[in-house]
Scaffold this motif. Structure first.
Motif, PDB file in Angstrom:
ATOM      1  N   THR A 210      43.450  25.744  60.291  1.00 15.65           N
ATOM      2  CA  THR A 210      41.810  25.494  59.518  1.00 15.65           C
ATOM      3  C   THR A 210      41.987  26.200  58.240  1.00 15.65           C
ATOM      4  OG1 THR A 210      40.785  25.477  61.630  1.00 15.65           O
ATOM      5  CG2 THR A 210      39.451  25.671  59.553  1.00 15.65           C
ATOM      6  N   VAL A 211      42.748  27.514  58.111  1.00 18.69           N
ATOM      7  CA  VAL A 211      42.748  28.029  57.040  1.00 18.69           C
ATOM      8  C   VAL A 211      43.783  27.387  55.992  1.00 18.69           C
ATOM      9  CG1 VAL A 211      43.398  30.367  56.027  1.00 18.69           C
ATOM     10  CG2 VAL A 211      42.280  30.155  57.866  1.00 18.69           C
ATOM     11  N   THR A 212      45.013  26.894  56.524  1.00 21.49           N
ATOM     12  CA  THR A 212      45.813  26.376  55.674  1.00 21.49           C
ATOM     13  C   THR A 212      45.347  25.165  54.840  1.00 21.49           C
ATOM     14  OG1 THR A 212      47.885  26.801  57.106  1.00 21.49           O
ATOM     15  CG2 THR A 212      48.425  24.981  55.604  1.00 21.49           C
ATOM     16  N   GLU A 213      44.552  24.380  55.775  1.00 22.31           N
ATOM     17  CA  GLU A 213      43.880  23.028  55.242  1.00 22.31           C
ATOM     18  C   GLU A 213      42.820  23.432  54.258  1.00 22.31           C
ATOM     19  OE1 GLU A 213      42.275  21.129  58.566  1.00 22.31           O
ATOM     20  OE2 GLU A 213      44.148  20.041  59.067  1.00 22.31           O
ATOM     21  N   ALA A 214      42.176  24.497  54.377  1.00 23.12           N
ATOM     22  CA  ALA A 214      41.232  25.136  53.336  1.00 23.12           C
ATOM     23  C   ALA A 214      41.862  25.425  52.131  1.00 23.12           C
ATOM     24  CB  ALA A 214      40.379  25.932  54.082  1.00 23.12           C
ATOM     25  N   VAL A 215      42.944  26.318  52.300  1.00 27.23           N
ATOM     26  CA  VAL A 215      43.493  26.892  51.051  1.00 27.23           C
ATOM     27  C   VAL A 215      44.227  26.007  50.349  1.00 27.23           C
ATOM     28  CG1 VAL A 215      45.404  28.453  50.436  1.00 27.23           C
ATOM     29  CG2 VAL A 215      43.646  29.098  51.911  1.00 27.23           C
ATOM     30  N   ALA A 216      44.597  24.654  50.805  1.00 30.93           N
ATOM     31  CA  ALA A 216      45.241  23.778  50.074  1.00 30.93           C
ATOM     32  C   ALA A 216      44.338  23.008  49.173  1.00 30.93           C
ATOM     33  CB  ALA A 216      45.967  22.583  51.133  1.00 30.93           C
TER      34      ALA A 216
ATOM     35  N   ALA B  13      41.978  32.129  49.693  1.00 36.00           N
ATOM     36  CA  ALA B  13      43.035  32.949  50.474  1.00 36.00           C
ATOM     37  C   ALA B  13      42.357  34.345  50.066  1.00 36.00           C
ATOM     38  CB  ALA B  13      44.277  32.794  49.887  1.00 36.00           C
ATOM     39  N   PRO B  14      42.527  34.887  48.672  1.00 38.59           N
ATOM     40  CA  PRO B  14      41.871  35.991  48.441  1.00 38.59           C
ATOM     41  C   PRO B  14      40.465  36.356  48.951  1.00 38.59           C
ATOM     42  CG  PRO B  14      42.040  34.793  46.145  1.00 38.59           C
ATOM     43  CD  PRO B  14      42.779  33.984  47.504  1.00 38.59           C
TER      44      PRO B  14
ATOM     45  N   ARG C  80      44.958  37.398  57.875  1.00 43.41           N
ATOM     46  CA  ARG C  80      46.551  37.306  57.869  1.00 43.41           C
ATOM     47  C   ARG C  80      47.133  35.969  57.722  1.00 43.41           C
ATOM     48  NH1 ARG C  80      48.916  36.937  64.011  1.00 43.41           N
ATOM     49  NH2 ARG C  80      47.718  34.703  63.476  1.00 43.41           N
ATOM     50  N   ASP C  81      46.638  34.986  58.025  1.00 45.14           N
ATOM     51  CA  ASP C  81      47.099  33.645  57.381  1.00 45.14           C
ATOM     52  C   ASP C  81      47.066  33.296  56.051  1.00 45.14           C
ATOM     53  OD1 ASP C  81      47.704  33.291  60.223  1.00 45.14           O
ATOM     54  OD2 ASP C  81      45.743  31.914  60.527  1.00 45.14           O
ATOM     55  N   ALA C  82      45.863  33.948  55.248  1.00 44.85           N
ATOM     56  CA  ALA C  82      45.811  33.764  53.681  1.00 44.85           C
ATOM     57  C   ALA C  82      46.952  34.558  53.150  1.00 44.85           C
ATOM     58  CB  ALA C  82      44.363  34.545  53.509  1.00 44.85           C
ATOM     59  N   VAL C  83      47.247  35.775  54.065  1.00 46.46           N
ATOM     60  CA  VAL C  83      48.555  36.533  53.325  1.00 46.46           C
ATOM     61  C   VAL C  83      49.724  35.837  53.334  1.00 46.46           C
ATOM     62  CG1 VAL C  83      49.768  38.658  53.683  1.00 46.46           C
ATOM     63  CG2 VAL C  83      47.277  38.751  53.581  1.00 46.46           C
ATOM     64  N   LEU C  84      49.859  35.096  54.446  1.00 45.87           N
ATOM     65  CA  LEU C  84      51.072  34.644  54.875  1.00 45.87           C
ATOM     66  C   LEU C  84      51.268  33.298  53.793  1.00 45.87           C
ATOM     67  CD1 LEU C  84      53.678  33.888  56.391  1.00 45.87           C
ATOM     68  CD2 LEU C  84      52.370  32.641  57.831  1.00 45.87           C
ATOM     69  N   LEU C  85      50.072  32.503  53.641  1.00 38.36           N
ATOM     70  CA  LEU C  85      50.131  31.415  52.825  1.00 38.36           C
ATOM     71  C   LEU C  85      50.506  31.703  51.468  1.00 38.36           C
ATOM     72  CD1 LEU C  85      47.108  29.606  54.317  1.00 38.36           C
ATOM     73  CD2 LEU C  85      49.622  28.745  54.337  1.00 38.36           C
ATOM     74  N   THR C  86      49.992  32.773  50.757  1.00 34.89           N
ATOM     75  CA  THR C  86      49.945  33.156  49.606  1.00 34.89           C
ATOM     76  C   THR C  86      51.073  34.208  49.118  1.00 34.89           C
ATOM     77  OG1 THR C  86      48.128  34.709  49.508  1.00 34.89           O
ATOM     78  CG2 THR C  86      47.552  32.480  48.798  1.00 34.89           C
TER      79      THR C  86
ATOM     80  N   ASN D 167      46.172  37.394  35.015  1.00 32.99           N
ATOM     81  CA  ASN D 167      46.172  36.074  34.749  1.00 32.99           C
ATOM     82  C   ASN D 167      47.353  35.340  35.018  1.00 32.99           C
ATOM     83  OD1 ASN D 167      44.629  34.447  32.813  1.00 32.99           O
ATOM     84  ND2 ASN D 167      46.191  34.951  31.267  1.00 32.99           N
ATOM     85  N   ARG D 168      48.472  35.678  35.146  1.00 33.52           N
ATOM     86  CA  ARG D 168      49.626  34.792  35.500  1.00 33.52           C
ATOM     87  C   ARG D 168      49.620  34.833  36.816  1.00 33.52           C
ATOM     88  NH1 ARG D 168      55.960  35.692  34.052  1.00 33.52           N
ATOM     89  NH2 ARG D 168      56.715  33.543  34.249  1.00 33.52           N
ATOM     90  N   PHE D 169      49.650  33.624  37.652  1.00 39.89           N
ATOM     91  CA  PHE D 169      50.012  33.421  38.954  1.00 39.89           C
ATOM     92  C   PHE D 169      48.797  33.795  39.666  1.00 39.89           C
ATOM     93  CE2 PHE D 169      54.448  33.339  37.263  1.00 39.89           C
ATOM     94  CZ  PHE D 169      54.778  32.091  37.510  1.00 39.89           C
ATOM     95  N   PRO D 170      47.555  33.679  39.606  1.00 42.68           N
ATOM     96  CA  PRO D 170      46.572  34.276  40.055  1.00 42.68           C
ATOM     97  C   PRO D 170      46.426  33.893  41.626  1.00 42.68           C
ATOM     98  CG  PRO D 170      45.790  32.403  38.842  1.00 42.68           C
ATOM     99  CD  PRO D 170      47.146  32.740  38.501  1.00 42.68           C
ATOM    100  N   HIS D 171      46.756  32.844  42.052  1.00 41.74           N
ATOM    101  CA  HIS D 171      46.884  32.766  43.666  1.00 41.74           C
ATOM    102  C   HIS D 171      48.058  32.936  44.158  1.00 41.74           C
ATOM    103  CE1 HIS D 171      43.482  30.332  42.399  1.00 41.74           C
ATOM    104  NE2 HIS D 171      44.030  29.447  41.691  1.00 41.74           N
ATOM    105  N   LYS D 172      48.713  33.767  43.852  1.00 41.96           N
ATOM    106  CA  LYS D 172      50.188  34.347  44.612  1.00 41.96           C
ATOM    107  C   LYS D 172      49.978  36.013  44.817  1.00 41.96           C
ATOM    108  CE  LYS D 172      55.032  34.687  44.443  1.00 41.96           C
ATOM    109  NZ  LYS D 172      55.116  34.069  45.770  1.00 41.96           N
TER     110      LYS D 172
END
Length: 319
Positions: free
Chosen positions: A38-44, A50-51, A123-129, A240-245
């Motif tokens: 569910t988290v993976t689909e939402a973050v996609a 994620a944050p 935890r899954d948000a941390v893994l994904l990003t 500012n750079r790569f704000p989703h990583k």
């Protein structure tokens, strides 16, 4: 003071011991997989979730412990944590938790707590990003109380200096090093202008802007954040750079005087934390290892287990 610290450490250790890896292996074996999917689909669809989920978990654990109290909606007589100025309008991702809970209720009725769902989601948000993976003990139960006034009393303020931050984190059982390590979560996500606008305009009698902020960053932020009270309150990325990583660029930015909040940049200006910032900036993999360990510890703060609390049917309401 020594007795208080010993008691606090003992309490946290016992909380960790009461949680278990694979807690739902027999009662709901697909629980963690359902959360991750569910988290993976939402973050996609929305990487900013994620944050947001990580921040929600932090805000939950620092107020009454990791009991899912941040998820409760207000009642006519009680404004919940969600109504606090520190949360309202800034916390988001509740729908991800609600969808996950609905999926789990269909699979395993009233088995998986909302507190565990939120911890798994972070935890899954941390893994994904960030590619940071850690095993997370579970078995948390849901609290029945959520009070808006308790939020500001427990959460660290964006205007705290290093000493106040250290005191705040120590009250939850964290060392200075763990505090600096968890602050690396500000390598992704956004902040409202109101959390740092004090650094941009009329900072003090000597300086129009905070001298510890890079002038080019301050100029860019002033173009985005109005200085007048009551005006628009947009969000800007922490980095500012790569704000989703999620990575250690947060610490590298502090070295360039590009921390967004006072509570960010103070980690470099304080002698008690500057060395930790420099080490995390230099050694990415060591930071990720420490971040994973600190996240496990975060998830154990003030947990309810066993017969304490309840397992909510709906994360927004007590049973």
């Amino acid at each position: 003071m020594l007795f208080s610290l010993i008691f606090l450490c003992t309490t946290i250790s016992s909380s960790m011991a009461s949680l278990q890896l694979g807690f739902y292996q027999q009662t709901c074996p697909l629980a963690e997989s359902i959360v991750r999917l569910t988290v993976t689909e939402a973050v996609a669809v929305d990487p900013g979730l994620a944050p947001a989920l990580l921040r929600m978990h932090f805000h939950d654990c620092f107020v009454r412990g990791c009991d899912g109290s941040v998820l409760l909606e207000s009642t006519p007589t009680n404004p919940s944590e969600r109504e606090s100025p520190a949360n309202k309008g800034s916390l988001r991702g509740f729908e991800v938790i609600d969808i996950t809970k609905a999926n789990l209720e269909w699979q395993c009725p009233q088995t998986v707590s909302c507190a565990d769902i939120l911890a798994f989601a972070a935890r899954d948000a941390v893994l994904l990003t960030g590619g940071i993976e850690y095993a997370l003990p579970s078995g948390r139960r849901d609290g029945r109380v959520s009070s808006a006034p308790e939020v500001v009393k427990n959460l660290p303020s964006p205007v705290f200096d290093a000493e106040k931050l250290a005191q705040n984190f120590a009250s939850k059982g964290f060392t200075r090093r763990e505090m600096v390590t968890l602050s690396g979560a500000h390598s992704f996500g956004v902040s409202h202008c109101s959390s740092f606008v004090n650094r941009l305009y009329s900072f003090n009698a000597t300086h129009a802007q905070d001298p510890s902020m890079d002038p080019s960053l301050a100029a860019r932020l002033r173009s985005m954040c109005p200085g007048r009270a009551g005006g628009p309150n947009p969000t800007v990325p922490f980095v500012n750079r790569f704000p989703h990583k999620l990575d250690n660029k947060y610490y590298r930015n502090l070295k360039k005087m590009k921390g967004l909040l006072t509570s960010d940049q103070t980690l470099l200006s304080s002698q008690s934390t500057a060395g930790i910032v420099w080490r995390h900036a230099k050694h990415h993999h060591k930071w990720t290892d420490e971040f994973a360990a600190a996240m496990v510890k975060l998830g154990s703060v003030g947990v309810l287990t066993g017969d304490e609390g309840e397992v909510r049917k709906n994360c927004g309401f007590v049973n």
